[in-house]
Design a protein around this motif. Structure first.
Motif, PDB file in Angstrom:
ATOM      1  N   THR A  79      53.907  11.033 -20.242  1.00 35.15           N
ATOM      2  CA  THR A  79      53.149  11.286 -21.468  1.00 35.15           C
ATOM      3  C   THR A  79      51.657  11.382 -21.200  1.00 35.15           C
ATOM      4  O   THR A  79      50.964  12.231 -21.784  1.00 35.15           O
ATOM      5  CB  THR A  79      53.428  10.177 -22.501  1.00 35.15           C
ATOM      6  N   ASN A 210      52.373  11.821 -29.684  1.00 35.46           N
ATOM      7  CA  ASN A 210      53.396  11.476 -30.683  1.00 35.46           C
ATOM      8  C   ASN A 210      54.632  12.366 -30.621  1.00 35.46           C
ATOM      9  O   ASN A 210      55.622  12.085 -31.301  1.00 35.46           O
ATOM     10  CB  ASN A 210      52.801  11.549 -32.090  1.00 35.46           C
ATOM     11  N   TYR A 212      58.051  13.898 -29.600  1.00 36.03           N
ATOM     12  CA  TYR A 212      59.275  13.527 -28.898  1.00 36.03           C
ATOM     13  C   TYR A 212      60.336  14.624 -28.997  1.00 36.03           C
ATOM     14  O   TYR A 212      61.274  14.673 -28.185  1.00 36.03           O
ATOM     15  CB  TYR A 212      59.858  12.231 -29.472  1.00 36.03           C
ATOM     16  N   GLN A 228      57.480   8.600 -26.446  1.00 38.57           N
ATOM     17  CA  GLN A 228      57.973   8.574 -27.816  1.00 38.57           C
ATOM     18  C   GLN A 228      59.491   8.747 -27.867  1.00 38.57           C
ATOM     19  O   GLN A 228      60.155   8.150 -28.716  1.00 38.57           O
ATOM     20  CB  GLN A 228      57.281   9.660 -28.642  1.00 38.57           C
ATOM     21  N   LYS A 232      62.081   6.024 -29.317  1.00 38.30           N
ATOM     22  CA  LYS A 232      63.150   6.361 -30.254  1.00 38.30           C
ATOM     23  C   LYS A 232      64.472   5.739 -29.800  1.00 38.30           C
ATOM     24  O   LYS A 232      65.235   5.201 -30.614  1.00 38.30           O
ATOM     25  CB  LYS A 232      63.280   7.875 -30.378  1.00 38.30           C
ATOM     26  N   THR A 272      52.993   1.886 -27.354  1.00 42.10           N
ATOM     27  CA  THR A 272      52.876   3.334 -27.555  1.00 42.10           C
ATOM     28  C   THR A 272      51.782   3.707 -28.553  1.00 42.10           C
ATOM     29  O   THR A 272      51.258   4.822 -28.498  1.00 42.10           O
ATOM     30  CB  THR A 272      54.211   3.911 -28.046  1.00 42.10           C
TER      31      THR A 272
END
Length: 298
Positions: A79, A210, A212, A228, A232, A272
């Motif tokens: 990320t 943010n 995903y 992300q 989840k 995160t």
């Protein structure tokens, strides 16, 4: 004397505005604070309830459980790389297009603009887009995060409105000194566009951080999953959070008696969310200036 009293008197309208803003700030900030409080609270104690404003039993074991998991470290690295490469390339490419469309001597500009604006409102849909990604050999590669996000029409409109307000005399004087378009763009336009670039960069960083869905749809390799997407999985799959706690329990003494799946989830959410929150204060000055200039003069 009467004028001084009027100046010092607080109007009912101002009081109402202040109350509404305080309520709005609380509604926006409290969920993040609630997550942080739960992340720093001992998991077993948190299950008793009543932890709302401050941790009742402080601990760092929840964060130890998160960072003991190699998967989240890998997702974090992917990320960060996605945000860094994606933001630089997207902002640079969007600025190039914006500058080109601002030039009065650009050929076929009346044809380019309608096509660009059309893509802002209409798309082919998920399945054609997925097939396009596969045909371009971007599926299950890191570049699926970068190339499709190189250009954003809305960001182009904001940057373009800012660049249009720059004096045309700058370009003319630079050309008289022998500068070409690329040199003018890199040495004159970009430095003067710092405020709007910072604003767009912040938008882009938050968007990449943010996101995903692209990781979930266009990658199959676990090593390419973003933070992300992993978050989840932690939230929706109790076994993932339980596995993180079990991993920490093997390393941290007495961690099994303090960590729960819920506390690990809250710690993962805090990990995160905090990086983006930490970046914003450094870009706030440019962000506010860039957005207000583009809004007023555009």
């Amino acid at each position: 004397m009467d004028e001084e009293r009027k100046v010092g008197r607080i109007k009912p309208f101002d009081v109402i505005n202040i109350i509404i803003m305080i309520i709005f700030i609380f509604i926006m900030a409290y969920p993040l604070w609630f997550i942080i409080v739960g992340a720093f609270n001992e998991g077993k104690d948190y299950m008793r309830g009543g932890v709302y404003l401050w941790p009742r039993v402080w601990t760092l074991d929840n964060f130890k459980a998160v960072f003991r998991d190699r998967s989240i470290i890998g997702a974090f690295a992917v990320t960060v790389a996605k945000c860094a490469v994606g933001t630089v390339t997207s902002v640079l490419f969007t600025c190039l297009v914006s500058y080109g469309l601002c030039r009065p001597n650009l050929k076929f500009k009346k044809i380019y603009v309608p096509f660009i604006m059309f893509t802002m409102f209409f798309g082919g849909g998920l399945i054609p887009y997925f097939l396009l990604i596969r045909s371009l050999h971007l599926y299950n590669t890191f570049w699926v995060y970068i190339i499709p996000s190189l250009f954003n029409v809305w960001n182009m409109i904001i940057i373009q409105s800012f660049m249009r307000e720059l004096p045309e005399a700058l370009n003319e004087s630079a050309k008289m000194d022998g500068a070409g378009e690329y040199r003018i763009f890199l040495q004159i336009i970009l430095p003067l566009s710092k405020p709007v670039i910072a604003a767009i960069a912040l938008f882009t960083i938050v968007g990449h951080w943010n996101s995903y869905f692209d990781s979930m749809m266009y990658t199959a390799d676990v090593s390419l999953q973003t933070i992300q997407l992993y978050l989840k999985k932690v939230i929706t799959d109790p076994s993932v959070a339980a596995g993180m706690g079990a991993t920490a329990a093997r390393v941290v003494p007495d961690a099994a008696a303090k960590i729960t799946a819920q506390s690990v989830k809250l710690a993962a959410m805090a990990v995160t969310a905090l990086p983006v929150v930490a970046i914003y204060p450094f870009l706030q000055k440019y962000f506010v200036k860039g957005m207000t200039i583009g809004a007023v003069k555009g």
